[in-house]
Design an enzyme around this catalytic site. Structure first.
Site, PDB file in Angstrom:
ATOM      1  N   ILE A  68      43.154  51.810  37.707  1.00 29.84           N
ATOM      2  CA  ILE A  68      42.009  51.413  36.888  1.00 29.84           C
ATOM      3  C   ILE A  68      42.111  49.903  36.734  1.00 29.84           C
ATOM      4  O   ILE A  68      43.176  49.382  36.379  1.00 29.84           O
ATOM      5  CB  ILE A  68      42.013  52.130  35.512  1.00 29.84           C
ATOM      6  CG1 ILE A  68      40.828  51.680  34.657  1.00 29.84           C
ATOM      7  CG2 ILE A  68      43.318  51.949  34.765  1.00 29.84           C
ATOM      8  CD1 ILE A  68      40.680  52.457  33.341  1.00 29.84           C
ATOM      9  N   SER A  69      41.033  49.189  37.061  1.00 27.32           N
ATOM     10  CA  SER A  69      41.064  47.731  37.028  1.00 27.32           C
ATOM     11  C   SER A  69      41.278  47.216  35.606  1.00 27.32           C
ATOM     12  O   SER A  69      40.916  47.873  34.629  1.00 27.32           O
ATOM     13  CB  SER A  69      39.746  47.151  37.574  1.00 27.32           C
ATOM     14  OG  SER A  69      39.573  47.468  38.933  1.00 27.32           O
ATOM     15  N   GLN A  70      41.877  46.017  35.506  1.00 26.34           N
ATOM     16  CA  GLN A  70      42.080  45.417  34.188  1.00 26.34           C
ATOM     17  C   GLN A  70      40.722  45.179  33.526  1.00 26.34           C
ATOM     18  O   GLN A  70      39.712  44.968  34.208  1.00 26.34           O
ATOM     19  CB  GLN A  70      42.852  44.119  34.317  1.00 26.34           C
ATOM     20  CG  GLN A  70      42.079  42.996  34.994  1.00 26.34           C
ATOM     21  CD  GLN A  70      42.956  41.813  35.359  1.00 26.34           C
ATOM     22  OE1 GLN A  70      43.521  41.755  36.439  1.00 26.34           O
ATOM     23  NE2 GLN A  70      43.056  40.876  34.437  1.00 26.34           N
TER      24      GLN A  70
END
Length: 219
Positions: A68-70
């Site tokens: 999950i992207s920052q």
């Protein structure tokens, strides 16, 4: 909102507010994007063991060698996509856990989300159903093919990095449409925004990024 969605401790509203303050300090200026991220429970999109880290400014594993992207990257890509005005139909390549999908679904009319890993897609569907987001269509497919049945798209957001832009995605952009995509090999990737004109494409380099590689096929 039930207790799970509301969050407690490190997943509480106060923790979420700290994330929003940090995003503002990092240069995110769209109040619409900030408001949606403030109200979307990021912690439900990851395993319980990692939920307490959901609002840190870091990418986190979601299984199947995916992340999950920052929060900053989610906010930045969304802001770039919507900067020139509202969009009706958006193609998302890489549903993943569904968090970016949930953000988009609250800001555009319709999201068409493609995921190559069926197990991730099923979990993402469950999360978005829990949030009562029903303006999303899902396809289990190779992301490089896009979703021609619903093209052309006003916006395309890609959450994995190919070495070059897939030709079929360029072809599925509407004239005036925008694509936000990371490009390059691991260690030398750059976020780009592409705009389709009447006769060509305009490429705008934004900033260095680090994404999982764009893979073909289905699992």
């Amino acid at each position: 909102m039930n207790q799970t969605l509301q969050g407690i401790g490190m997943t509480s509203r106060r923790t979420r507010e700290r994330m929003i303050n940090r995003l503002s300090e990092q240069g995110i200026i769209s109040n619409k994007v900030l408001d949606v991220m403030r109200n979307t429970p990021r912690h439900i999109f990851m395993d319980e063991a990692l939920a307490s880290r959901a609002y840190e400014d870091t990418a986190l594993p979601i299984g199947h060698n995916q992340t999950i992207s920052q929060p900053y990257i989610v906010a930045k890509m969304t802001e770039l996509l919507l900067e020139r005005g509202p969009l009706e139909n958006v193609l998302e390549i890489g549903t993943g856990c569904g968090y970016q999908t949930a953000i988009l679904a609250q800001l555009v009319d319709r999201v068409y989300s493609v995921e190559r890993i069926l197990a991730l897609q099923r979990k993402a569907k469950g999360h978005l159903w829990e949030l009562k987001l029903k303006n999303v269509s899902y396809l289990h497919s190779d992301g490089g093919w896009g979703w021609p049945d619903y093209a052309p798209f006003d916006g395309i957001l890609v959450s994995a990095a190919p070495s070059e832009v897939p030709e079929m995605l360029l072809q599925q952009m509407a004239v005036g449409g925008v694509m936000v995509i990371p490009i390059g090999k691991c260690g030398s990737q750059e976020l780009q925004r592409i705009t389709r004109t009447e006769n060509s494409y305009e490429f705008e380099k934004v900033e260095p990024v680090s994404f999982v590689p764009f893979l073909s096929g289905r699992e």
